[in-house]
Design a protein around this motif. Structure first.
Motif, PDB file in Angstrom:
ATOM      1  N   VAL A   1      -2.765  13.419  -3.576  1.00 17.63           N
ATOM      2  CA  VAL A   1      -2.208  12.422  -2.695  1.00 17.63           C
ATOM      3  C   VAL A   1      -0.423  12.384  -3.005  1.00 17.63           C
ATOM      4  O   VAL A   1       0.072  11.941  -2.138  1.00 17.63           O
ATOM      5  CB  VAL A   1      -2.568  10.726  -2.757  1.00 17.63           C
ATOM      6  N   GLY A   2      -0.248  13.211  -4.020  1.00 17.24           N
ATOM      7  CA  GLY A   2       1.168  13.013  -4.665  1.00 17.24           C
ATOM      8  C   GLY A   2       1.942  11.784  -5.236  1.00 17.24           C
ATOM      9  O   GLY A   2       1.071  11.045  -5.198  1.00 17.24           O
ATOM     10  N   ASP A   3       2.493  11.720  -5.755  1.00 14.41           N
ATOM     11  CA  ASP A   3       2.570  10.258  -6.720  1.00 14.41           C
ATOM     12  C   ASP A   3       3.379   9.322  -6.160  1.00 14.41           C
ATOM     13  O   ASP A   3       2.902   8.504  -7.087  1.00 14.41           O
ATOM     14  CB  ASP A   3       4.528  11.701  -7.519  1.00 14.41           C
ATOM     15  N   GLU A   4       3.671   9.384  -5.109  1.00 15.68           N
ATOM     16  CA  GLU A   4       4.251   7.846  -4.632  1.00 15.68           C
ATOM     17  C   GLU A   4       2.645   7.153  -4.636  1.00 15.68           C
ATOM     18  O   GLU A   4       2.772   5.575  -4.859  1.00 15.68           O
ATOM     19  CB  GLU A   4       4.967   7.892  -3.545  1.00 15.68           C
ATOM     20  N   ILE A   5       1.612   7.494  -3.817  1.00 16.82           N
ATOM     21  CA  ILE A   5       0.202   6.898  -3.741  1.00 16.82           C
ATOM     22  C   ILE A   5      -0.475   6.936  -4.884  1.00 16.82           C
ATOM     23  O   ILE A   5      -0.852   6.162  -5.399  1.00 16.82           O
ATOM     24  CB  ILE A   5      -0.209   7.510  -2.594  1.00 16.82           C
ATOM     25  N   ALA A   6      -0.079   8.013  -5.872  1.00 18.00           N
ATOM     26  CA  ALA A   6      -0.643   8.284  -6.973  1.00 18.00           C
ATOM     27  C   ALA A   6      -0.565   6.987  -8.148  1.00 18.00           C
ATOM     28  O   ALA A   6      -1.326   6.240  -8.679  1.00 18.00           O
ATOM     29  CB  ALA A   6      -1.064   9.164  -7.596  1.00 18.00           C
TER      30      ALA A   6
ATOM     31  N   LEU B   1      -0.591   2.623   2.619  1.00 19.60           N
ATOM     32  CA  LEU B   1      -1.044   3.609   2.011  1.00 19.60           C
ATOM     33  C   LEU B   1      -0.770   4.666   3.135  1.00 19.60           C
ATOM     34  O   LEU B   1      -0.128   5.906   3.083  1.00 19.60           O
ATOM     35  CB  LEU B   1      -2.141   4.120   1.078  1.00 19.60           C
ATOM     36  N   ARG B   2      -0.707   3.969   4.717  1.00 18.52           N
ATOM     37  CA  ARG B   2      -1.068   5.347   5.377  1.00 18.52           C
ATOM     38  C   ARG B   2       0.742   5.778   5.843  1.00 18.52           C
ATOM     39  O   ARG B   2       0.545   6.527   6.283  1.00 18.52           O
ATOM     40  CB  ARG B   2      -1.548   4.600   6.744  1.00 18.52           C
ATOM     41  N   ASP B   3       1.799   4.702   6.003  1.00 18.58           N
ATOM     42  CA  ASP B   3       3.074   4.643   5.936  1.00 18.58           C
ATOM     43  C   ASP B   3       3.204   5.766   5.262  1.00 18.58           C
ATOM     44  O   ASP B   3       4.551   6.439   5.449  1.00 18.58           O
ATOM     45  CB  ASP B   3       3.429   3.469   5.982  1.00 18.58           C
ATOM     46  N   MET B   4       3.456   5.388   3.864  1.00 23.98           N
ATOM     47  CA  MET B   4       3.274   6.249   2.633  1.00 23.98           C
ATOM     48  C   MET B   4       2.816   7.867   3.163  1.00 23.98           C
ATOM     49  O   MET B   4       3.586   8.748   2.655  1.00 23.98           O
ATOM     50  CB  MET B   4       3.010   5.881   1.097  1.00 23.98           C
ATOM     51  N   ALA B   5       1.621   8.153   2.797  1.00 14.65           N
ATOM     52  CA  ALA B   5       1.242   9.587   3.171  1.00 14.65           C
ATOM     53  C   ALA B   5       2.136   9.946   4.553  1.00 14.65           C
ATOM     54  O   ALA B   5       2.438  11.447   4.887  1.00 14.65           O
ATOM     55  CB  ALA B   5      -0.288   9.516   3.629  1.00 14.65           C
ATOM     56  N   GLY B   6       2.364   9.406   5.868  1.00 14.36           N
ATOM     57  CA  GLY B   6       2.855   9.662   6.805  1.00 14.36           C
ATOM     58  C   GLY B   6       1.372  10.411   7.574  1.00 14.36           C
ATOM     59  O   GLY B   6       1.977  10.959   8.148  1.00 14.36           O
TER      60      GLY B   6
ATOM     61  N   ALA C   1     -12.119   6.440   1.323  1.00 15.92           N
ATOM     62  CA  ALA C   1     -11.041   5.449   1.491  1.00 15.92           C
ATOM     63  C   ALA C   1      -9.908   5.073   0.611  1.00 15.92           C
ATOM     64  O   ALA C   1     -10.630   4.223  -0.767  1.00 15.92           O
ATOM     65  CB  ALA C   1     -11.249   4.292   2.751  1.00 15.92           C
ATOM     66  N   LEU C   2      -9.497   4.895   0.698  1.00 18.31           N
ATOM     67  CA  LEU C   2      -7.646   4.081   0.162  1.00 18.31           C
ATOM     68  C   LEU C   2      -7.678   2.555   0.451  1.00 18.31           C
ATOM     69  O   LEU C   2      -6.534   2.821   1.876  1.00 18.31           O
ATOM     70  CB  LEU C   2      -6.290   5.467   0.197  1.00 18.31           C
ATOM     71  N   LEU C   3      -7.803   1.680  -0.393  1.00 19.40           N
ATOM     72  CA  LEU C   3      -7.403   0.569   0.062  1.00 19.40           C
ATOM     73  C   LEU C   3      -7.030  -0.582  -0.974  1.00 19.40           C
ATOM     74  O   LEU C   3      -6.774  -0.859  -1.792  1.00 19.40           O
ATOM     75  CB  LEU C   3      -8.857  -0.509   0.109  1.00 19.40           C
ATOM     76  N   PRO C   4      -5.868  -0.874  -0.093  1.00 19.95           N
ATOM     77  CA  PRO C   4      -3.980  -1.108  -0.355  1.00 19.95           C
ATOM     78  C   PRO C   4      -4.595  -3.143  -0.258  1.00 19.95           C
ATOM     79  O   PRO C   4      -6.003  -3.288  -0.064  1.00 19.95           O
ATOM     80  CB  PRO C   4      -3.388  -1.131   0.627  1.00 19.95           C
ATOM     81  N   PRO C   5      -4.001  -4.093  -1.258  1.00 15.08           N
ATOM     82  CA  PRO C   5      -4.706  -5.233  -1.570  1.00 15.08           C
ATOM     83  C   PRO C   5      -4.213  -5.534  -0.114  1.00 15.08           C
ATOM     84  O   PRO C   5      -3.457  -5.820   0.712  1.00 15.08           O
ATOM     85  CB  PRO C   5      -3.647  -5.528  -2.610  1.00 15.08           C
ATOM     86  N   VAL C   6      -4.797  -6.841   0.210  1.00 15.45           N
ATOM     87  CA  VAL C   6      -4.870  -7.527   1.166  1.00 15.45           C
ATOM     88  C   VAL C   6      -4.454  -8.419   1.165  1.00 15.45           C
ATOM     89  O   VAL C   6      -4.078  -9.345   0.280  1.00 15.45           O
ATOM     90  CB  VAL C   6      -6.513  -8.497   1.877  1.00 15.45           C
TER      91      VAL C   6
END
Length: 80
Positions: A35-40, A11-16, A72-77
């Protein structure tokens, strides 16, 4: 008055960026808009978790972050 949204993993990479300050208070709909459409789209996935003030939310839609909170936005591990 602000809330810090922290992007982790992919998600950090997507957000830049590592984090973003957004206006407080912040609810679920406000987070999706901030957060914008992609991250949403990623956040709507049940495998992506959201933590507020250090606690993972059982129901992301119940988010209500106040001034000074960190979300904090936590992607799957992944791993094996």
């Amino acid at each position: 008055m602000a809330v810090t949204v922290v992007f982790l993993g992919p998600l950090r990479d997507m957000a830049g960026e590592d984090s973003r300050e957004v206006a407080a208070p912040l609810d679920w709909e406000g987070l999706l808009a901030a957060v914008g459409d992609e991250i949403a789209g990623q956040l709507r996935n049940e495998r992506v978790n959201v933590a507020c003030a250090g606690k993972v939310l059982a129901d992301k839609a119940a988010l209500l972050a106040q001034d000074g909170d960190e979300v904090a936005l936590l992607p799957p591990v992944s791993g094996g």
